[in-house]
Design an enzyme around this catalytic site. Structure first.
Site, PDB file in Angstrom:
ATOM      1  N   TYR A   1      58.437  25.485  73.959  1.00  0.00           N
ATOM      2  CA  TYR A   1      58.780  26.441  72.915  1.00  0.00           C
ATOM      3  C   TYR A   1      59.959  27.304  73.326  1.00  0.00           C
ATOM      4  O   TYR A   1      60.369  27.309  74.491  1.00  0.00           O
ATOM      5  CB  TYR A   1      57.567  27.311  72.546  1.00  0.00           C
TER       6      TYR A   1
ATOM      7  N   LYS B   1      59.325  25.751  79.883  1.00  0.00           N
ATOM      8  CA  LYS B   1      58.713  26.689  78.923  1.00  0.00           C
ATOM      9  C   LYS B   1      57.675  25.963  78.080  1.00  0.00           C
ATOM     10  O   LYS B   1      57.873  25.704  76.893  1.00  0.00           O
ATOM     11  CB  LYS B   1      59.802  27.342  78.058  1.00  0.00           C
TER      12      LYS B   1
ATOM     13  N   GLU C   1      56.883  36.869  88.398  1.00  0.00           N
ATOM     14  CA  GLU C   1      57.428  37.434  87.155  1.00  0.00           C
ATOM     15  C   GLU C   1      56.291  38.089  86.387  1.00  0.00           C
ATOM     16  O   GLU C   1      55.138  38.091  86.848  1.00  0.00           O
ATOM     17  CB  GLU C   1      58.104  36.340  86.316  1.00  0.00           C
TER      18      GLU C   1
ATOM     19  N   LEU D   1      60.231  31.366  84.983  1.00  0.00           N
ATOM     20  CA  LEU D   1      61.024  30.937  83.847  1.00  0.00           C
ATOM     21  C   LEU D   1      62.439  31.492  84.008  1.00  0.00           C
ATOM     22  O   LEU D   1      62.616  32.649  84.384  1.00  0.00           O
ATOM     23  CB  LEU D   1      60.418  31.460  82.536  1.00  0.00           C
TER      24      LEU D   1
HETATM   25  N1  PDD Z   1      58.491  34.922  76.921  1.00  0.00           N
HETATM   26  N2  PDD Z   1      59.024  34.700  81.979  1.00  0.00           N
HETATM   27  C1  PDD Z   1      58.043  34.222  81.190  1.00  0.00           C
HETATM   28  C2  PDD Z   1      56.824  33.678  81.830  1.00  0.00           C
HETATM   29  C3  PDD Z   1      58.198  34.239  79.782  1.00  0.00           C
HETATM   30  O1  PDD Z   1      57.227  33.754  79.002  1.00  0.00           O
HETATM   31  C4  PDD Z   1      59.378  34.782  79.212  1.00  0.00           C
HETATM   32  C5  PDD Z   1      59.613  34.796  77.723  1.00  0.00           C
HETATM   33  C6  PDD Z   1      60.367  35.289  80.081  1.00  0.00           C
HETATM   34  C7  PDD Z   1      61.658  35.877  79.560  1.00  0.00           C
HETATM   35  O2  PDD Z   1      62.485  34.864  79.033  1.00  0.00           O
HETATM   36  P1  PDD Z   1      63.579  35.201  77.913  1.00  0.00           P
HETATM   37  O3  PDD Z   1      64.409  36.306  78.458  1.00  0.00           O
HETATM   38  O4  PDD Z   1      64.315  33.931  77.778  1.00  0.00           O
HETATM   39  O5  PDD Z   1      62.833  35.622  76.672  1.00  0.00           O
HETATM   40  C8  PDD Z   1      60.163  35.226  81.451  1.00  0.00           C
HETATM   41  C9  PDD Z   1      58.642  34.873  75.473  1.00  0.00           C
HETATM   42  C10 PDD Z   1      59.428  36.018  74.924  1.00  0.00           C
HETATM   43  C11 PDD Z   1      57.268  34.727  74.846  1.00  0.00           C
HETATM   44  O6  PDD Z   1      56.506  33.934  75.365  1.00  0.00           O
HETATM   45  O7  PDD Z   1      56.984  35.369  73.831  1.00  0.00           O
END
Ligand code: PDD
Length: 284
Positions: free
Chosen positions: A32, A147, A179, A204
């Site tokens: 996703y 992801k 993270e 991620l």
């Molecule tokens: N989550 N680390 C994890 C485990 C994440 O699920 C996410 C993003 C990030 C940040 O990635 P980005 O800057 O590309 O949004 C880091 C999304 C927002 C979610 O699951 O809703």
């Protein structure tokens, strides 16, 4: 009622359906993306597409439609749902097939679903006061760089944080923070250096992380990409997280102990401001 996209059709959300044999449902066999929308435009869209392709490639799922089509679908949903500020969720799965651990034939049509979430992203009360975070063991699988939709452990960790009166959890492996449950994690040392874990299969590769580190570079702030220990958080001047939904989001408490003076720190606030400006300027 929202209009959503499923496998080529734009439908009212109550009429959109996916098979009970979908491998996303049975095996969490899908990936996703969540893209930020500001002023009705997509933030860092090219980077989300790039990561989507990387995730699909790692799982050997062929892209269901072209990149141009994906952009068109995102824009159509923004238009049809009148999204000025919010998020677009995209999910691709390996499709529907009789239940078997082996992958189905590569010709099996992938499932592609997108929907919008209207949400106040800029005016976020938690970002104003700063997040309270707990630490918890990182029990996820070892390919956190992909992801995938298998989000049960992050969901459990967030519930644990909530039950302890906190906003979120930072995941810890071998004494070092990987993270947040759905964001990348940072501390700022007392000499003003921003520290965040280096890119690997442990985290991620956040799209916001990349942009915010560029902002930090432009501001000539010092950045170290390396794992930091839980013990370093208590010593830090400030801390924050980054994600598409939280932007730059200050952290003011870790496991009940105050970070810095207990208020969102100046570097986090500055980066949040600059990042929002940059996002508005570059959104498409
Ligand atoms: N989550 N680390 C994890 C485990 C994440 O699920 C996410 C993003 C990030 C940040 O990635 P980005 O800057 O590309 O949004 C880091 C999304 C927002 C979610 O699951 O809703």
């Amino acid at each position: 009622m929202r209009t959503v996209y499923v496998n080529g059709s734009y439908l009212p959300e109550t009429e959109a359906h996916v098979s009970i044999f979908d491998r996303g449902f049975l095996f969490a066999d899908g990936v996703y993306e969540v893209t930020l929308v500001l002023g009705g435009k997509l933030v860092d869209f090219a980077a989300h597409l790039h990561r989507l392709h990387r995730s699909l490639n790692e799982l050997r799922i062929a892209p269901p439609v072209s990149d141009d089509d994906l952009l068109d679908i995102h824009r159509a949903l923004i238009r049809q749902n009148q999204i000025d500020e919010g998020l677009i969720y995209l999910q691709v799965t390996r499709g529907a097939a009789d239940r078997d651990f082996l992958f189905p034939d590569a010709a099996t049509p992938r499932t592609l679903v997108l929907f919008t979430q209207k949400k106040a992203i800029l005016n976020n009360p938690v970002a104003e006061r700063g997040q309270r975070v707990i630490t918890i063991e990182d029990l996820r699988w070892r390919r956190c760089d992909i992801k995938t939709v298998q989000l049960l452990y992050p969901s459990l960790a967030k519930m644990e944080a909530k039950s302890r009166g906190a906003d979120d959890a930072w995941l810890v492996r071998d004494g070092f923070v990987t993270e947040g449950t759905s964001n990348n994690a940072y501390i700022v040392t007392r000499n003003g250096t921003i520290v965040t874990r280096d890119l690997s299969t442990d985290i991620l590769h956040g799209v916001t992380r990349h942009s915010v580190l560029q902002c930090a570079h432009d501001l000539q702030l010092k950045v170290e990409e390396r794992p930091f220990a839980v013990g370093e958080i208590g010593e830090a001047a400030e801390a924050f997280t980054t994600s598409s939904s939280g932007l730059v989001n200050p952290v003011v408490e870790i496991d009940g102990a105050t970070i810095g003076d207990g208020n969102p720190g100046p570097i986090a606030k500055r980066l949040r401001h600059i990042y929002i400006q940059r996002s508005r300027d570059t959104a498409i």
